[in-house]
Design an enzyme around this catalytic site. Structure first.
Site, PDB file in Angstrom:
ATOM      1  N   THR A  30    -134.932  -0.166  27.533  1.00 58.32           N
ATOM      2  CA  THR A  30    -136.134   0.647  27.558  1.00 58.32           C
ATOM      3  C   THR A  30    -136.538   0.795  29.011  1.00 58.32           C
ATOM      4  OG1 THR A  30    -138.437   0.739  26.896  1.00 58.32           O
ATOM      5  CG2 THR A  30    -137.494  -1.450  27.080  1.00 58.32           C
ATOM      6  N   GLU A  39    -138.749  -2.222  21.494  1.00 58.72           N
ATOM      7  CA  GLU A  39    -138.912  -3.661  21.261  1.00 58.72           C
ATOM      8  C   GLU A  39    -139.213  -3.988  19.805  1.00 58.72           C
ATOM      9  OE1 GLU A  39    -140.137  -1.934  23.727  1.00 58.72           O
ATOM     10  OE2 GLU A  39    -140.236  -3.065  25.604  1.00 58.72           O
ATOM     11  N   LYS A  83    -160.896   0.727  33.296  1.00 56.40           N
ATOM     12  CA  LYS A  83    -161.812  -0.387  33.083  1.00 56.40           C
ATOM     13  C   LYS A  83    -163.065  -0.171  33.919  1.00 56.40           C
ATOM     14  CE  LYS A  83    -157.658  -2.429  31.891  1.00 56.40           C
ATOM     15  NZ  LYS A  83    -156.282  -1.961  32.197  1.00 56.40           N
ATOM     16  N   TRP A 126    -163.847  -0.307  28.355  1.00 56.82           N
ATOM     17  CA  TRP A 126    -162.647   0.507  28.493  1.00 56.82           C
ATOM     18  C   TRP A 126    -162.928   1.980  28.176  1.00 56.82           C
ATOM     19  CZ3 TRP A 126    -157.985  -2.523  25.966  1.00 56.82           C
ATOM     20  CH2 TRP A 126    -157.724  -3.676  26.738  1.00 56.82           C
TER      21      TRP A 126
END
Lengths: 540, 540
Positions: free
Chosen positions: B185, B329, B437, B442
């Site tokens: 990846t 993954e 942030k 967020w």
């Protein structure tokens, strides 16, 4: 070189954790043993299973201990399974329909420490309690209000028992190969034999059974297992329903046609599974009351073969009927009769012909048929031989027994004799101990019996092998006539003639008043063979 | 106490053995790289896979060795996978769309001994061959007639290569946890990272994906994976199709709208899966040619989020669209957007709202969202946090890397920021490295970008965090205008105002001629952040 993937064990707690997390509000509906229909959901099943696990640990139960259940299909029984396995212990389902002596033998053999029992079966256990020295405590699956007076040792109502803990508990870590469930299978000879399921075998079997060509369970499904939890994991449904988020409808103790119909209809069940006896009662009810089921799509029938007419009738109602076949030693499903694309165009009789077979093996089940020397036979729909199976949910040995049960290639001999056709559909021809070995060739007793009961004067028929000086064995037909009828031997043989190979025809016919049966209602051919051991065939 | 079930390993050879045995004549159709549509079946795939395995062993390949493939979706590529894993070796799929230097780095890092390559990619490898010292031999996936002149080391046509053996071979015994597949990846920073799948992870992932709420594959299904085998196991399809007996249609190299449409229609495909780019081309073709698909029921879209309008258009054609989400993954699927019963009554916009989310986790995937300290956040559809996952098909580490990648509870941090709603549907809000942030809270860059591109003058938009003395970071909007348009900053901010929380609004807007992109076409925010590192916000 090992892969670099997470070590995530295939343990049963993962199933109920998943169900609670992703399908927590999906209902588990129960016709309770006390009477009313009660409603729970997967979040609640998990919460209460945690209480069960915590309570078991407080009771001193250790991983590997056996906890018996004598219980109907209810949410309490289900949550008990998850609680027992979540504490690392083993649920041991006991079939309450066995002879009382067998029940006592089984509980003693398993050395069960606790028994969870439905109200229905309290009297049965009271009568046996003296013979159950390993049992320390009986939990009656009810609440305090319904708790009966009983002298069962340390008896307590389930609700009170789990009410003593708060459920603040973490599932115990267990190896995925650890034992999780125990179920005894009783044959016609010898003691019952215990099949010891692992966490892994139950998880894999259930994943395979959820697939579209098997039960086809999705979160939008609603499944009613008529097949009891005490029949080999209720054909996976106790696991495969929560694993997929399918709504679960538990029929409790009432399995008559009207009761099953009512639940199927009121809960809008899409899939159901059970034995032919139950479906026969349901059909009778539907026919007598002229009622139809509005939601049911798929009806799975197993345990024994469904009569052709039953399949036809349900299909005429627009309900797809699938045969399933298996055995306790297979967790239990070994084949299921959904329709492959090569047969997708079949209609009418040709389709029913396929549906009368036992179906094909799902992924994780390997099958072969062999002759008596172990040589594989072709999948031609004609050659029949011993049916042997292999897979992660197939037994490798019986509990507390050293007898080897696998062949040199690791296959388990099912004891069935079967054909497999070119499309992979398996059809049970006989039990291998019942098949008649005539001059080195096999004759199916079941096929001859099915033929004989087609005669209008015959109520029941059995065919057994009887010693013959030249052929080794030859078939003997034993029948009970219908009331008021007295068929003649030669008429029966004439009726059968031309419908099977000539050398298959029985050498003799005996007409008797009654045939012997086992506790579960099957023909007891062991007894029958004893009775006719000295029978001299006219051809001998 | 261990269960007494058979030791039946979850290895990949069981899949193709099952397919050949139970669904042997089920077709595998390929649009070949040479041109014509070719037809094979699972029995043939297995037979030829045995030849591949036998040939690899003769070549001196040992268990654990890596064999690279640079290939389209074809039957040959599929049988090579089964052959490689059946010899205990590891298929290493290389994405031919990566930069050539990355391809060379990856093959070298994996120490691939053999490369199987499609005709298309022979020139690519010829240019790189000097940088691939570990590769002993190149197998060109074609026959002798189509074999090109090449100076690739020991090059041979695949058909000739496997033709040298007879296929009389037994799969090598491998541990179910042994490595089976390798896929790198590549992010925007650092070297690509290798994910090493095991036999077990591939088998379990595929069983989970075959379920009705995921791909829903049965023997009567027909699936066309547009998603390449080199994209993380083609989302399981290389395994889940044979495992269920579904017909498999391999589109080869031609993924334009007309070619994909033609195969979907001529082969009567029921389910397909791929990235939005491909579906966009298919839609354009269907709209331009006014054609409809007569068999397609389910279209799975993943890789990146599908635009709402795309979902609406396919649904209007009567094709159910499901989002899938995952990553290399995760083998790769982590969620899939089928409709739970609680949402079954939704229609129109409300249904599309759900379909725009990334779906819910199948059994075997555990999910949580956490704040930056690792504390779990509620599933309320609003709280967003780092998305972390766990399961038997989730990576525990990268190949040849000692860096730990799991948190203390064993979860893998996906790098995504997401919400999960009360029904369990997850929605990606941002990449965690892209989220802004601001004062401990967020702000989703993706949400602001989606808002900004809604403005009629904006062609493309990116939002990044820029240093701010008081808030830590504040959002900066960078856009490219549509040709001939010149929007003003204050108009863009006014357009966005009222559609998000006031404190989410960007502190500044920059209008640029072009935004930087990665090799796979995604916004390159690393480059963008570098470029604006010294940018001083008016609010600072």
């Amino acid at each position: 070189m090992l892969g670099l993937m997470q070590d995530w064990p295939l343990v049963i707690s993962k199933i109920i954790d998943y169900a609670a997390s992703q399908h927590g509000s999906r209902e588990v509906v129960t016709r309770s043993v006390e009477g009313p229909v009660t409603r729970s959901d997967y979040a609640s099943v998990r919460r209460r299973a945690l209480q069960v696990a915590q309570r078991l640990v407080r009771e001193g139960i250790s991983p590997g201990d056996r906890i018996a259940t004598l219980a109907w299909n209810t949410a309490r029984h289900l949550e008990a399974w998850y609680g027992i396995t979540g504490a690392g212990a083993i649920y041991h389902t006991v079939n309450p329909r066995l002879f009382p002596e067998q029940i006592a033998w089984i509980i003693d053999h398993a050395q069960d420490r606790i028994v969870l029992v439905d109200l229905t079966f309290v009297p049965l256990l009271e009568a046996l309690a003296d013979k159950l020295p390993t049992v320390e405590r009986y939990i009656v699956l009810t609440d305090a209000a319904h708790m009966p007076e009983t002298k069962l040792r340390n008896a307590i109502a389930y609700e009170q028992w789990i009410g003593e803990v708060d459920g603040d508990f973490r599932w115990l870590d267990v190896d995925e190969r650890a034992a999780a469930g125990l179920c005894y299978t009783s044959g016609t000879t010898g003691h019952p034999k215990g099949v010891l399921y692992s966490h892994r075998s139950n998880v894999l079997h259930s994943m395979a059974l959820a697939a579209p060509d098997a039960l086809g369970l999705a979160s939008r499904s609603c499944i009613l297992p008529v097949v009891p939890l005490f029949h080999a994991n209720s054909w996976s449904i106790a696991f495969s329903a929560p694993m997929t988020g399918a709504k679960l409808v538990m029929p409790g103790a009432r399995l008559d046609g009207a009761s099953v119909f009512e639940l199927l209809e009121s809960e809008q069940v899409t899939c159901t599974a059970g034995v032919p006896t139950v479906w026969s009662m349901l059909l009778q009810y539907m026919e007598a009351e002229q009622r139809r089921l509005s939601s049911l799509q798929r009806l799975v029938v197993g345990g024994s073969a469904a009569p052709r007419s039953m399949i036809e009738k349900f299909e005429a109602y627009g309900i797809e009927v699938f045969h399933a076949w298996g055995m306790t030693e297979m967790s239990p499903v070994g084949s299921i009769g959904s329709i492959k694309p090569a047969l997708g165009a079949l209609r009418g009789d040709a389709l029913i012909d396929v549906k009368c077979k036992q179906g094909f093996a799902p992924f994780t089940v390997e099958m072969k048929i062999t002759d008596e020397t172990g040589r594989p036979l072709p999948w031609d729909g004609k050659s029949f031989g011993r049916l042997k199976v292999k897979g992660p949910a197939v037994a490798s040995a019986y509990y507390r027994s050293d007898d080897p049960i696998l062949d040199e290639a690791g296959y388990f001999d099912t004891g069935d004799v079967a054909t497999i056709d070119t499309n992979g559909y398996m059809s049970i021809t006989d039990r291998s101990k019942d098949v008649i070995k005539s001059g080195g060739e096999w004759i199916s007793s079941i096929e001859l019996e099915n033929l004989a009961v087609g005669h209008p004067d015959v109520a029941e028929a059995a065919v057994i092998g009887v010693a013959h000086p030249k052929w080794g064995e030859r078939p003997l037909l034993v029948i009970t006539p219908k009331p008021g009828r007295s068929p003649r031997s030669e008429d029966l043989l004439a009726f059968m003639s031309g419908k099977v190979a000539r050398w298959w025809l029985p050498d003799d016919v005996q007409i008797v008043e009654a045939l012997p049966h086992t506790a579960t209602g099957k023909l007891d051919k062991v007894k029958l063979r004893e009775r006719f051991r000295a029978h001299r065939l006219p051809s001998a």
